[in-house]
Design an enzyme around this catalytic site. Structure first.
Site, short mmCIF file in Angstrom:
data_model
loop_
_atom_site.label_atom_id
_atom_site.label_comp_id
_atom_site.label_asym_id
_atom_site.label_seq_id
_atom_site.Cartn_x
_atom_site.Cartn_y
_atom_site.Cartn_z
N LYS A 169 69.27 83.89 34.69
CA LYS A 169 70.36 82.94 34.44
C LYS A 169 70.72 82.98 32.96
CE LYS A 169 71.29 78.00 35.37
NZ LYS A 169 70.66 76.75 35.86
N SER A 227 73.36 74.48 39.27
CA SER A 227 74.02 75.27 38.25
C SER A 227 73.64 76.75 38.24
CB SER A 227 73.73 74.67 36.87
OG SER A 227 72.35 74.63 36.65
N SER A 276 69.09 72.52 40.64
CA SER A 276 69.95 73.67 40.35
C SER A 276 69.46 75.02 40.82
CB SER A 276 70.20 73.75 38.85
OG SER A 276 70.98 72.64 38.44
#
Lengths: 489, 489, 103
Positions: free
Chosen positions: A87, A162, A186
């Site tokens: 990420k 996210s 997330s």
């Protein structure tokens, strides 16, 4: 490399690929290239699904060659040659770390996060950074400054957030293992939306050194896996005490993959009634109950339990997380790195930089966070929320003390929603309703696919006691095996 | 604001002062990272991801900083808390990289100490209560005049460990404030936790000052005075601000609570330019740092290991060395090193008074002249003791001893070696002495004639000549006898 | 508790977020909506409950007072917006600007 070769590599689990690389059957370089080729093929980049932000083929090649050399020395590593995607909020020296934000656009970290170092040390090849909601604030990856990401299974829909880009990367078959981050769900929520496995470890299980902080008392690096085994291998590689993180735990890291052989006889699984409200989509409820039935058939006992303070979790979360975030994001001031815009003097520079650099959701949360910490409001909001948080944590402790080993719940109240569907911030916050409790209590949780609704993936969530990931994996392995193809039907 | 005026206003008012002293702890590395605390490195050379506040970096606490802080707290009579909490103090400034300072707020390291700063005429002690001692990190340095139009920021100092020592407003008048600072500095030197130099910036003072009519018990409104760079600066600034406050109050006005900056060149205090509204630091416990738990055994051990403090040493010297005058004791306990040196010499030579005289005279003068510290003095205490013995035993005369001492300072050699080498051993052999006497009388015929003729008062001069000729090695007693015998011959 | 436009301006200043008037106004409504949901917490009985604190009974781990420092893989100049002679440069502060008062 032929499409067949690529498909062959793509079908291998992370452990299988690692074994083939160690045996010399597959070169780390082919595996890495297969991954990036597939990314181009499916349109993972900006003009397509927009699930990936940065790649560095030269660096991937160098890493792969390094692994190949190590393999020859007999020192390949537990993830030798396995391509992984991180990420965009995990610091890497070879690829930018922009946290989905303009304020860090182009920033390349001069140090690697501990999790990145551990992956490399294990022989993994970091091939790309994935798209995310800006500074991890969001539940759909629509808050990225670099455009929304799309769900590979249904491109008109969100992949969740996210960590949407990392979940989608695994779902699209680019990699078997990807790293994301959790603050309120997330990793688990996008895992559920994309039909992959997503694990949030116990708070303190995995080092946060190099994970750009959103809410420090909640953040954890999480692992996506195509299968439970992929996730177990991934977590085992990155978990463990880190002297660079004062909140990381000294608990020894068990061999999570051993849980594959576990039996569920005598395992008591709690079904918390607060996670099965009357207005829960009945199709999701059915999928969960079907999974519980499977678990029972494997020897587990299912018990109704209660976590009475669940209904307060969102409110607590949306006070504590923004408060910590407002402080964590103060360092983005244009002085030492990142975006700098001119203004009227120093103050003007701060304001111009931060108003242009941060998107609307981040701005909203910084303001909310600053407000709840400010003089006169601290006791009523922040302190109160932290006290209620203790009650939420106690709910879990009480249940686990009562003879329950695990909890099973839906991961999300709905499957993936359409891009643009949730314009009201508070409505978006409610997506975290089943996930944020685990973050608040610090307990581990994971989501795995348990079926489809309207062709869209549905996730079932296990929650275990602190540092009892093994129990969670045991049940997940068993459920995955039993459901087989039914997990994606 | 003008210079202090006639006593009229100030005489009816009493100055009430509380002091906040920041002390840099002498650790090798910073408080939350492993960067060096070395002075004088090129700008930003001593920085790393942590003290640069790069995204993802995390603090890890320095054990030695904790020990030094506890040592200081114990030496100041405080109760060290077994649990204390680090908190974030949030504000924006270019030399505060995180946008917050890690400090301690409502759960500091230590509470409730006491400092005796003097004695009243009636013998009762003048005590100042210490409210608290807490740990925090230093900020970097902002330099405004190095480059035109910009401020230059050096973060080498960011993260250096500090303790903040806060006193109650128990000080009455500038003189007490000065005594407090001197006493505090001496204690901190004795326990070796800091260089405590205002000039070097390892000791900084902020003052809180208010005025009230004599006999009033309620505290007046205080102002904060900052930017003093020396102890004398502190007293001057306090006097100037007190004068200002008195005149305002005398004229029937009210004191505005604000921060005043001392301008040493102009001899004025000036309000700091501030925005309306008070500071809102939005303190909250730092989620990156779990509470600091200090086991009782550690506190006890540090208490046991505490070096002897000045007051205790003065008491002990009074008791153990009755030959010493009060002034001697003051000098010999001014610093930690000199007392240790003295005791070594006193015990080895068995003559504390003589040891004291030599140290207060010759040793201190030599240290000053050669710019040495007593801890690294070229004359070892054992050697000085030996010299004292040589004098006592009559092996060298006192005059010769002074010369020997001078050579000891220069060469570091032992006194007996030097005395032999330089022919400074006391000569008692009559033939040599007679020869010198004859030479002197021959060289000074006029004085010789008058002396022999009966002018006894010239004996001293002639003895002096003999001593000089013998380089101090002649036995002055015998020389006197021999000379005396020549009268009338 | 209702947030006013002045409140929003004040906290935006604390957070060094330059907000346009329009944005500030819309944020008043947004924040009030969110904060309204939070009121439910005030009704929860938390007497005697300790606010959540860090993990581990041993508390804060300590490290030895020694280096080497964490190395940087590339020079500060590669990521700093403005540096000269090793210093980070920012627009000049006026003299006597009390940092802590500028909040």
């Amino acid at each position: 490399m032929t499409p067949n070769d690529r498909a062959a590599i793509g079908a291998l689990s992370a452990a299988e690929l690692r074994d083939r690389v160690a045996a010399g059957d597959v070169s780390p370089r082919s595996a890495a290239e297969a991954s990036l080729d597939r990314a181009s093929e499916i349109g993972a980049w900006r003009d397509g699904l927009n699930i990936l932000l940065y790649e560095n083929r030269d660096d991937a090649r160098r890493q792969a060659e390094d692994v190949a050399r190590r393999r020859e020395r007999g020192d390949a590593g537990s993830l030798a040659g396995v391509p992984v995607i991180l990420k965009d909020n995990i610091a890497t020296t070879s690829l930018p770390t922009s946290c989905g934000s303009r304020i860090l656009e182009g920033y390349v970290s001069p140090y690697d996060a501990t999790v990145a170092q551990r992956l490399r040390a294990a022989g993994a090849v970091i091939v790309a950074k994935s798209n995310m909601d800006e500074f991890a604030m969001g539940s759909s990856t629509e808050n990225s400054a670099f455009g929304p990401a799309k769900n590979p299974l249904a491109p008109a829909r969100v992949p969740g957030g996210s960590s949407g880009g990392s979940a989608a990367s695994v779902a699209a078959g680019l990699v078997r293992i990807a790293l994301g981050s959790e603050t309120g769900g997330s990793v688990r929520q996008p895992a559920a939306f994309c039909g992959v496995v997503g694990v949030k470890p116990t708070y303190g299980r995995v080092s946060r050194y190099g994970l750009v902080a959103f809410a420090s008392s909640l953040d954890q690096v999480g692992v996506f896996g195509r299968s439970v085994d992929d996730a177990a291998l991934g977590l085992h590689t990155i978990a463990g005490l880190d002297p660079l993180d004062s909140t990381s735990a000294a608990e020894p890291v068990p061999m999570y993959r051993d849980a594959a052989r576990g039996s569920l006889t005598g395992v008591v699984i709690g079904r918390p009634k607060e996670y099965f409200p009357d207005d829960l989509d009945p199709r999701i409820r059915d999928k969960c109950d079907a999974s519980l039935a499977v678990l029972e058939s494997l020897g587990a006992e299912v018990r109704e339990v209660t976590l009475p303070h669940t209904h307060l979790a969102i409110e607590v979360y949306y006070i504590v997380a923004p408060a910590e975030a407002s402080s964590n994001l103060a360092r983005f001031d244009g002085v030492r790195y990142g975006l700098r815009l001119e203004g009227d003097g120093l103050r003007g520079m701060y304001e111009a930089t931060r108003s242009s650099g941060f998107g609307p959701e981040v701005t909203r949360r910084i303001l909310l966070g600053t407000y709840v910490l400010s003089a006169g409001y601290y006791d009523a909001y922040y302190r109160k929320a932290q006290q209620v948080r203790a009650l939420i944590a106690r709910d879990f402790a009480d249940v686990f003390k009562s003879g329950v080993h695990l909890l099973f719940t839906p991961t999300t109240p709905t499957p993936a929603f359409e891009l643009g569907a949730k314009s009201d911030p508070y409505e978006m916050y409610l997506s975290d309703i089943f996930t944020c409790t685990a973050n608040l209590a610090g307990v581990p949780a994971m989501s795995l696919p348990i079926g489809r609704v309207d062709g869209l993936p549905v996730g079932g969530q296990f929650i275990a006691n602190h540092f009892d990931e093994r129990q969670m994996f045991a049940a997940a392995y068993a459920l995955e095996r039993q459901l087989g193809a039914g997990a994606h039907a | 604001m003008s210079a202090p005026t006639a006593a009229a206003a100030t005489a009816t008012f009493e100055m009430v002062v509380g002091l906040e002293v920041h002390v840099q702890l002498k650790t090798t590395t910073k408080i939350f990272c492993r960067c060096s605390t070395d002075f004088g490195a090129p700008p930003n050379a001593n920085t790393c991801p942590v003290c640069l506040a790069l995204p993802g970096a995390l603090p890890v606490l320095n054990a030695h900083a904790v020990d030094l802080a506890i040592r200081a707290a114990l030496a100041l009579g405080c109760r060290v808390q077994s649990t204390s909490v680090f908190a974030r103090k949030n504000y924006f400034y270019p030399d505060l990289p995180k946008g917050y300072q890690i400090s301690q707020f409502d759960r500091p390291l230590a509470l409730d100490g006491l400092l005796r700063i003097g004695t009243r005429p009636d013998g009762s002690p003048i005590n100042t209560r210490i409210t608290r001692v807490h740990m925090e990190e230093d900020a970097g340095k902002s330099v405004h005049d190095r480059f035109a139009g910009v401020t230059a920021v050096d973060l080498n100092r960011a993260g250096v460990p500090l303790i903040e020592i806060v006193s109650e407003p128990d000080l009455r008048g500038a003189r007490e404030a000065d005594a407090y600072l001197r006493t505090l500095k001496q204690i901190l030197e004795f326990i070796d936790v800091s260089d405590v130099s205002m000039e070097k910036g390892s000791l900084r003072v902020d003052a809180n000052i208010s005025a009230r009519r004599m006999g009033e018990t309620v505290l007046g409104t205080k102002t904060e005075v900052k930017n003093m760079n020396s102890f004398s600066g502190v007293t001057r600034a306090l006097e100037v601000e007190f004068d200002r406050q008195c005149r305002v109050l005398e004229a029937g006005g009210r004191i505005e609570q604000q921060t005043m900056l001392w301008d040493a060149d102009a001899g004025e205090v000036r309000p700091a330019r501030s925005k309306e509204g008070s500071h809102d630091y939005r303190y909250f416990p730092d989620p990156d740092l779990p509470p600091l738990i200090i086991p009782l055994e550690r506190i006890d051990r540090l208490k046991r290991e505490l070096p002897e403090l000045p007051a205790a040493r003065r008491e002990r010297f009074r008791a153990e060395y009755p030959a010493l005058a009060p002034y001697d004791i003051e000098v010999l306990t001014a610093g930690p090193g000199i007392g240790a040196y003295f005791e070594h010499v006193a015990r080895a030579s068995g003559d504390p008074k003589t040891a004291a005289n030599w140290i207060m005279g010759d040793v201190l003068a030599s240290l000053k002249a050669t710019d040495q510290s007593i801890e690294h003095f070229s004359v070892r205490p054992a050697d000085l003791a030996e010299l004292l013995d040589l004098v006592r035993d009559g092996v060298v005369s006192l005059t010769a001893a002074k010369q020997v001492f001078a050579l000891m300072v220069k060469t570091g050699d032992r006194p007996s070696q030097i005395a032999e080498r330089e022919q400074l051993l006391k000569v008692t052999d009559d033939s040599a002495l007679v020869a010198w006497v004859d030479e002197v009388l021959a060289e000074h015929p006029d004085e010789a004639r008058r002396f022999i003729g009966g002018e006894r008062r010239l004996q001293g001069v002639l003895v002096g000549h003999v001593m000089k000729k013998s380089k101090g090695s002649a036995d002055p007693k015998r020389v006197n006898q021999l000379l005396g015998a020549r009268i009338g011959t | 508790m209702a947030v006013t436009l002045d409140d929003v301006r004040h906290i935006a200043a604390l957070a060094r977020l330059g907000l346009s008037d329009d944005r500030a106004r819309s944020l008043v409504a947004e924040l009030n909506t969110i904060l309204q949901h939070m009121d439910v917490l005030s009704k929860v009985d938390t007497s005697g409950i300790e606010a959540v604190e860090g993990i581990g009974a041993a508390g804060l781990p300590l490290r030895p007072d020694e280096g080497p420092p964490i190395p940087l893989a590339r020079e500060r100049e590669t990521f700093a917006p403005s540096m000269r002679d090793g210093f980070f440069l920012v627009p000049r502060l006026s003299t006597h600007e009390d940092p802590e008062a500028a909040s």
